[in-house]
Design a protein around this motif. Structure first.
Motif, PDB file in Angstrom:
ATOM      1  N   GLN A 493       0.604  -1.755  -0.042  1.00  0.00           N
ATOM      2  CA  GLN A 493       0.091  -0.453   0.551  1.00  0.00           C
ATOM      3  C   GLN A 493       0.775   1.406  -0.163  1.00  0.00           C
ATOM      4  O   GLN A 493       0.387   1.925  -0.585  1.00  0.00           O
ATOM      5  CB  GLN A 493      -1.161   0.059   1.794  1.00  0.00           C
ATOM      6  N   ASP A 494       1.923   1.311   0.252  1.00  0.00           N
ATOM      7  CA  ASP A 494       2.631   1.877   0.769  1.00  0.00           C
ATOM      8  C   ASP A 494       4.062   2.370  -0.087  1.00  0.00           C
ATOM      9  O   ASP A 494       4.935   4.019  -0.715  1.00  0.00           O
ATOM     10  CB  ASP A 494       3.571   2.420   2.296  1.00  0.00           C
ATOM     11  N   GLY A 495       3.844   1.032  -1.393  1.00  0.00           N
ATOM     12  CA  GLY A 495       4.428   1.249  -2.721  1.00  0.00           C
ATOM     13  C   GLY A 495       5.959   0.931  -2.023  1.00  0.00           C
ATOM     14  O   GLY A 495       7.132   1.440  -2.815  1.00  0.00           O
ATOM     15  N   LYS A 496       5.770   0.486  -1.003  1.00  0.00           N
ATOM     16  CA  LYS A 496       7.647  -0.157  -0.703  1.00  0.00           C
ATOM     17  C   LYS A 496       7.819  -1.566  -0.271  1.00  0.00           C
ATOM     18  O   LYS A 496       8.384  -1.789   0.326  1.00  0.00           O
ATOM     19  CB  LYS A 496       7.702   0.384   1.261  1.00  0.00           C
ATOM     20  N   LEU A 497       7.119  -2.286  -1.316  1.00  0.00           N
ATOM     21  CA  LEU A 497       7.338  -3.540  -1.437  1.00  0.00           C
ATOM     22  C   LEU A 497       9.193  -3.871  -2.690  1.00  0.00           C
ATOM     23  O   LEU A 497       8.407  -3.208  -3.780  1.00  0.00           O
ATOM     24  CB  LEU A 497       6.219  -4.345  -2.361  1.00  0.00           C
TER      25      LEU A 497
END
Ligand code: ADP
Length: 654
Positions: A493-497
């Motif tokens: 969701q935070d684009g931190k994958l």
């Protein structure tokens, strides 16, 4: 030579016998001739003047001396010469023959004047041996004859005009009659105080399904369906007062089909009194136009408008009328409050939805506008945001429809404040993130101690404790995976994958996972088929996580089956494909696209399956981050096949 008149006759030589008279007293005749008002001349058949009387000067201006010796023909108007010669021809041939004719003759002063001349053949009289001509000026008579002729011509023209006017009047009359009979208006003429029908046109008959009306009968007899609706009373009043009646969109209940059933109709009506010769009202001309369709259409529009207005004024949702470029022409209070603008701002044209939209929503807006243009409406509401007037962001859900098909640039949009929902979502996401982080440390610690204990009890003779510890370890693995998934969701969701970018052999990875999972699965046989012989560039653990998810689901959702097939293919277009096929409960097609959404689960009340609806969402995120695809083919009750494809690294790469 148009009006040259000729008259040929035989001289009555029997009564006047010139021979005798000449013989008797020549001076007597000479005196007569010389004092005559008419000019008298003698000429040869060729026209040479041999004698001219003194009065010649009065008629043609030449003295008798001047005239004598001239050729008379040369002085005749060229236009009249042929006719004169034609008239003279028989005279020249026949002794005693006379002819009278009119012609223009050139005067001494050069002017032409009309003369009337009479030529008599006296060639056979030896004493004369000439043509005797006597002539006089008839210009004056000629003028008056011309005038007469002109007035005759005028009279003829007038008559022709009158006849034409009459013919036109007849045509107009016929036209009027046609107009009356075929006019779209309903026309009838009523006479007398009882309004007896004298005339009615076809439109009236058509209105009543071609019904025939009886001439001579009263309106009450002809139109019983109108009884009690006030029309007859109106006619009475017009007849009595002589004041015309005009009514717009008057409702009349009429028996159109003659079945006794009254139907509503709207008419624009005129009752025009008609006067007799003494100026007294003797009848009424009825003129009516049916406007039912227009009235009903307008009523429908008004109703729709009223409904829309109620919806707008109810202030349940934000409503704006706008164009596709961004101009907002109208907005209700809810919308204005949502975005923090005033009605004055609206009137000043300062509200522009396009300018209020953050750039990251331009793409969804463009898709919505495309749907509006092509289909007139947006298929389903979509999420976006607006900048409020103060610059803060407002989350909204929007849908819109084109207002008028002919002008699709104009539309109405409904806007729902989505900030509460967004806030809740955010709180939920924050909670998941926090909870998974908080759980991770203690679970890792428990897992570590369990591993230590397992090792200690492995060689001791305490089988129960060892078994319990093994179960704990297994459950801790599940818990660890769950916490890992939840953490991944937050990261996604935070684009931190994050994904590693390293080449690895896909076949080895798949084989390892199948082996591991088979080791812990007693219920199912996991069959491995095919090979890809490929190297993939990416995150080996993440791709492994996807295969674990798919095989775990295949086992979980096929409780009554015993085989799972893991198939590998190398497609010709440099794509590696991995399929996980089960013969389990299957999935209804309506869920196919949704099962890849976060937390989406197909509910099955009879047979509940544990899970959180995270696995497929994360799997798709991971595959798409590798430029691949993940999809499902499944029939409810028959089993499912989940497939993912990944681009193959070309051989040149390490
Ligand atoms: P979970 O399995 O934890 O519910 P997933 O994201 O892995 O979550 O799957 C989402 C939903 O998709 C499941 O709840 C289930 O309804 C359906 N599903 C996934 N795999 C299968 C399968 N192999 N057979 C039938 N249904 C499946």
């Amino acid at each position: 030579m148009d009006k040259l008149e000729m008259d040929i006759f035989k001289t009555d030589l029997g009564e006047i016998t010139p021979m005798d008279n000449f013989g008797r007293d020549e001076s007597f005749f000479r005196a007569l001739i010389e004092n005559s008002a008419d000019a008298i001349a003698l000429m040869s058949p060729e026209g040479l003047i041999t004698y001219a009387s003194p009065s010649t000067e009065n008629v043609i201006g030449y003295t008798s001396e001047e005239f004598m010796g001239q050729n008379g023909f040369t002085l005749i108007h060229p236009d009249d010469l042929d006719a004169v010669q034609a008239a003279l021809a028989p005279v020249l041939k026949t002794a005693g023959l006379s002819a009278t004719f009119e012609y223009r003759f050139r005067q001494k002063n050069g002017e032409y004047r009309w003369l009337q001349g009479t030529a008599t053949n006296l060639l056979h009289y030896p004493a004369v041996h000439a043509i005797l001509g006597n002539f006089r000026d008839i210009s004056k008579q000629k003028q008056s004859t011309d005038l007469l002729l002109a007035s005759e011509e005028q009279a003829r023209i007038l008559l022709a005009r009158e006849q034409e006017a009459l013919r036109q009047a007849e045509v107009a009359q016929k036209h009027l009659n046609d107009l009356f009979v075929q006019a779209p208006a309903l026309i009838s003429i009523l006479t007398g105080p009882e309004h007896r029908l004298a005339l009615i046109n076809d439109s009236f008959r058509w209105l009543y399904g071609n019904r025939e009306f009886t001439l001579g009968k009263t309106v009450r007899e002809n139109w019983p369906d109108l009884e009690g609706q006030g029309f007859f009373e109106l006619l009475d009043r017009v007849y009595q007062t002589g004041v015309p009646y005009m009514g717009n969109e008057v409702l009349a209940m009429i028996d159109r089909a003659g079945t006794g059933i009254l139907e509503p109709g709207y008419f624009n009506i005129v009752y025009q009194p008609a006067n007799d010769a003494r100026g007294k009202v003797s009848g009424i001309i009825v003129h009516a136009m049916e406007v039912t369709e227009q009235v009903l259409a307008r009523q429908r529009i008004q109703n729709n408008e009223a409904r829309l207005r109620r919806l707008i004024d109810a202030n349940i949702v934000g409503v704006i009328f706008c164009d596709m470029e961004g101009h907002v022409n109208e907005a209700n209070d809810v919308f204005l409050q949502m975005v923090g603008y005033t009605r004055e701002d609206l009137q000043a044209g300062e509200i522009d939805w396009a300018r209020m939209t953050p750039p990251e929503y331009t793409e969804v807006d463009l898709q919505a506008l495309k749907a509006l243009r092509e289909k007139g409406a947006i298929p389903k509401p979509y999420e976006k945001a607006y900048y409020r007037k103060d610059g803060t962001l407002l989350s909204v859900v929007v849908t819109a429809a084109a207002l008028d098909e002919s002008n699709p640039n104009e539309c109405v949009a409904f806007i729902l404040d989505n900030s509460m929902q967004k806030e809740l979502d955010q709180r939920k996401d924050d909670f998941i993130s926090m909870a998974s982080h908080e759980l991770k440390t203690p679970v890792t610690s428990i897992k570590g101690f369990t591993q230590v204990l397992l090792k200690r009890f492995e060689k001791r003779d305490e089988p129960d404790i060892y078994r319990f510890l093994s179960i704990m370890d297994l459950q801790l693995n599940k818990l660890t995976k769950l916490i890992g998934d939840l953490l991944d969701i937050s990261k996604a969701q935070d684009g931190k994958l994050t994904m590693e970018q390293k080449p690895f052999e896909l076949d080895t990875l798949v084989a390892e996972i199948v082996e591991q999972m088979q080791a812990t699965t007693a219920t199912h046989n996991i069959k491995l088929e095919g090979k890809t012989n490929t190297t993939i560039l990416g995150d080996r653990d993440r791709i492994g996580q996807v295969i674990v998810n798919l095989v775990t689901n295949a086992i979980k959702y096929s409780p009554r089956a015993s085989t799972i097939v893991v198939r590998m293919l190398h497609r010709e277009d440099q794509i590696a494909v991995v399929q996980v096929q089960d013969s389990g409960i299957g999935i209804d097609p309506i869920h196919h696209s949704k099962i890849f959404n976060q937390f989406y689960r197909v509910t099955n009340p009879d047979e509940p399956y544990p899970g959180l609806g995270i696995g497929l969402y994360l799997s798709r995120q991971i595959i798409e981050r590798h430029a691949g695809k993940l999809w499902v083919e499944s029939t409810k009750g028959e089993g499912s096949t989940f497939t993912f494809s990944l681009p193959i690294v070309p051989d040149v790469l390490p």
